[in-house]
Design an enzyme around this catalytic site. Structure first.
Site, PDB file in Angstrom:
ATOM      1  N   ASN A 183     -61.412  95.486  22.453  1.00  0.00           N
ATOM      2  CA  ASN A 183     -60.163  94.929  22.616  1.00  0.00           C
ATOM      3  C   ASN A 183     -60.415  93.977  23.499  1.00  0.00           C
ATOM      4  O   ASN A 183     -60.453  92.941  23.673  1.00  0.00           O
ATOM      5  CB  ASN A 183     -59.526  95.624  22.719  1.00  0.00           C
ATOM      6  CG  ASN A 183     -58.192  95.137  23.113  1.00  0.00           C
ATOM      7  OD1 ASN A 183     -58.133  94.598  23.179  1.00  0.00           O
ATOM      8  ND2 ASN A 183     -56.734  96.201  22.982  1.00  0.00           N
ATOM      9  N   ASP A 184     -60.380  94.574  25.150  1.00  0.00           N
ATOM     10  CA  ASP A 184     -61.262  93.329  26.087  1.00  0.00           C
ATOM     11  C   ASP A 184     -62.168  92.254  26.263  1.00  0.00           C
ATOM     12  O   ASP A 184     -62.254  91.497  26.389  1.00  0.00           O
ATOM     13  CB  ASP A 184     -60.802  94.549  27.645  1.00  0.00           C
ATOM     14  CG  ASP A 184     -59.527  95.020  28.007  1.00  0.00           C
ATOM     15  OD1 ASP A 184     -58.601  94.934  27.821  1.00  0.00           O
ATOM     16  OD2 ASP A 184     -59.886  96.401  28.417  1.00  0.00           O
ATOM     17  N   VAL A 185     -63.918  93.150  25.416  1.00  0.00           N
ATOM     18  CA  VAL A 185     -64.393  92.946  25.380  1.00  0.00           C
ATOM     19  C   VAL A 185     -64.187  91.072  24.419  1.00  0.00           C
ATOM     20  O   VAL A 185     -64.989  89.980  24.829  1.00  0.00           O
ATOM     21  CB  VAL A 185     -65.370  93.388  25.566  1.00  0.00           C
ATOM     22  CG1 VAL A 185     -65.965  94.307  26.213  1.00  0.00           C
ATOM     23  CG2 VAL A 185     -65.452  93.768  23.511  1.00  0.00           C
ATOM     24  N   ALA A 187     -58.139  97.589  29.904  1.00  0.00           N
ATOM     25  CA  ALA A 187     -57.503  96.810  31.488  1.00  0.00           C
ATOM     26  C   ALA A 187     -56.101  96.449  31.111  1.00  0.00           C
ATOM     27  O   ALA A 187     -55.333  96.362  32.090  1.00  0.00           O
ATOM     28  CB  ALA A 187     -58.274  94.906  31.125  1.00  0.00           C
TER      29      ALA A 187
END
Lengths: 118, 483
Positions: free
Chosen positions: B403-405, B444
């Site tokens: 997700n965040d990456v 995050a």
């Protein structure tokens, strides 16, 4: 009669400096894909602490020293053996695609062929 | 003259071990030679351990009456510790590797701490330098032991949530200061021979107790996705502790091995922190989730779900597909299914690559190992810097459990907490499919602009189930074509 193999002060600092530098350079060349085995491999390398544990245990002269020395060898041996076992297992899994019939090129034609038939 | 032979043999064996460690690690710079590298390092270890039994010829006078018992104890400890760790190491699942490495690492730290304890309690370290180095090694080893055990418990799921209390940083600082002060007391007492208030041995016990508590306090608040940094730090710390105790014992093999590992751990720590766009201090001393939520730029658009079978068929007719696996894939144990699907695509002529973010997984490079375990050849796996330019010419990017990456806000939105973090430029692919269990946010805790893009569709469901449907859909095509 004894042999003076000891090192003090600056000689020790030089050893630390050179070893740290060597480690930095060698590890810097390891590709990211191998970072987990690298970490467990370096984990295995500091298992050399078991040798220090053996020295302390063999020189133990009180029960207290025997108990703590025993713990040192036990933990150090675990560190070394475990680190080696998991690292070899992981590295054995990394295979190149030579074992398979070249997947990248040859099937491209198959795909074109397939689209034509549609 | 004969008395020198054991000493010389030990010296030569340790020298050989130090060389073989360096040589072995150097061989790890390519997947093709890495296996032989660890074998070479293993030879060094065996040589050093065998040679260390020659210490029996030069034990201190006080230890001579106990030598027989000590040898038996040493053999039992080697067999028990080595045997148990070997047994567990051969059986542990690849997904559980981070906690296993944390555990072995803690053992190394504990061993270094135990050596320091014997030196301190037995009054064997003489002089300010030796005492100071022993204490430092003891502190680092003990922190590494308790910290690694907490990391192990977190990774293993025994501790579910990061434990955060008010004023944690002040408490940690106080614990650190107390440990250092008590270390000062031990040093003073040992140097002057006049203990302060308590007996020196009592101070030593308190010193170790404080160091262990500090390691626990320091690790408890750190969250799961920060574990790659934490494990790297403790690896470096154990190496450092071993190196320092090597100096105390006047054993250059320990000094070299310890310092090499210390440097390796430091390098990995910095790499991981860089991949998260955070400083090491930020990971250790601040709690990511607690940071005040900044107003993020609002995301326009809506999430558009599609059927897994449709996504699977679209990939079947693509020329080039890049797959971005994240920790969610490993959590769903779907690596095998994924590679089964990839092989179907390859058989149909699709060019498939895997793109790995440096912090995918719970330790550096864990996702690479999990793909290798599933049988994916390493030349199909690419790292962030090597593949990011490829997304612009890619038909389909498949994101599974990451997700965040892959959040483009890291590139574009200055208000985003992850702004500046290196990401995989998945949004530049012509079509993006995101396999996700639900609409939740990533670690995050922020919305992902990628998911709302015009070129993106969501495939909801468990990764296993979704991939099974994709495989069936593509197989169905093949069957229809053959009929």
């Amino acid at each position: 009669m004894s042999l003076d193999l000891g090192m003090t002060g600056f000689v020790a600092l030089y050893v630390f400096m050179l070893a740290g530098f060597a480690g930095w350079v060698i590890i810097g060349h390891v590709p990211a894909i191998l970072h987990t085995p690298l970490m467990s491999g370096s984990n295995f390398v500091h298992g050399i602490v078991v040798v220090g544990g053996l020295f302390v245990l063999l020189n133990a002269s009180t029960t207290q020293q025997q108990i703590i020395g025993f713990a040192a060898v036990l933990l150090g041996a675990g560190n070394a053996a475990g680190g080696f076992a998991v690292t070899t297992r992981m590295l054995a899994m990394f295979k190149a695609s030579d074992v398979q019939p070249k997947p990248a090129r040859a099937p491209t034609h198959a795909r074109v062929h397939h689209l034509k038939t549609h | 003259m004969l008395a020198l032979i054991p000493q010389l043999t030990i010296g030569l064996a340790d020298l050989a071990a130090a060389f073989l460690f360096l040589f072995g690690l150097q061989r790890m710079s390519s997947p093709a030679t890495a296996s032989s590298g660890i074998f070479v390092a293993g030879l060094g270890m065996v040589a050093a351990v065998l040679a260390s039994f020659l210490y029996v010829f030069s034990v201190e006078a006080a230890a001579r009456p106990h030598l027989g018992i000590n040898i038996v104890l040493a053999l039992v400890a080697l067999a028990l510790g080595g045997g148990a760790a070997w047994w567990s190491g051969k059986r542990v699942a690849m997904t559980a590797m981070p906690q296993m490495v944390a555990l072995y690492n803690g053992m190394g730290g504990g061993a270094a701490g135990a050596i320091a304890a014997v030196e301190l309690l037995g009054g064997k370290a003489h002089g300010a330098t030796a005492l100071l180095v022993t204490l430092l090694g003891a502190l680092i080893g003990a922190v590494s032991l308790s910290g690694s055990l907490i990391a192990w418990a977190k990774l293993d799921g025994a501790i579910k949530k990061p434990l955060r209390i008010k004023g944690q940083q002040a408490i940690n600082a106080a614990a650190m200061a107390a440990t250092l002060a008590i270390g000062g007391c031990v040093l003073f007492a040992a140097l002057t021979g006049s203990p302060l208030l308590l007996a020196t041995s009592t101070w030593i016990y308190i010193f170790f107790g404080c160091a262990l508590v500090f390691g626990i306090l320091m690790t408890l608040p750190i969250g799961g996705a920060d574990m790659p940094v934490v494990i790297s730090i403790y690896n470096a710390l154990t190496g450092l502790a071993v190196g320092l105790e090597g100096f105390v014992l006047q054993n250059p093999a320990l000094m070299i091995a310890g310092m090499v590992v210390g440097a390796a751990g430091l390098l990995l720590t910095l790499l991981m922190a860089k991949a998260m766009n955070r400083s090491v201090a930020n990971v250790v001393f601040t709690n990511f989730g607690d940071a005040p939520k900044q107003a993020q730029s609002a995301i326009a658009g809506s999430l558009r779900p599609v059927e897994a079978s449709d996504a699977g068929i679209a990939m079947r007719y693509a020329a080039k597909v890049i797959i971005v696996p994240g920790y969610g894939l490993a959590a769903a144990q779907a690596q095998q299914k994924l590679y089964e699907f990839v092989k179907l695509l390859q058989a149909a002529g699709v060019l498939v690559k895997f793109a790995i973010h440096p912090v995918a997984g719970r330790m550096p490079g864990q996702m690479d190992v999990l793909l290798a375990e599933a049988g994916v050849p390493y030349d199909m796996i690419f790292q962030l810097d090597d593949i990011n330019a490829d997304f612009a010419t890619t038909d389909v990017a498949l994101v599974i459990g990451a997700n965040d990456v892959v959040n483009p806000a890291a590139r574009t939105d200055k208000a985003s907490p992850i702004y500046g973090m290196p990401i995989l430029n998945v949004d530049q692919a012509r079509q993006v499919y995101v396999v996700k269990r639900g609409e939740g946010t990533g670690y995050a805790g922020i919305q992902n602009a990628l998911f709302y893009g015009d070129n993106c569709n969501m495939v909801y469901g468990d990764a296993q189930a979704v991939l099974t449907k994709m495989i069936e859909a593509v197989r169905g095509l093949g069957a229809a074509a053959a009929a």
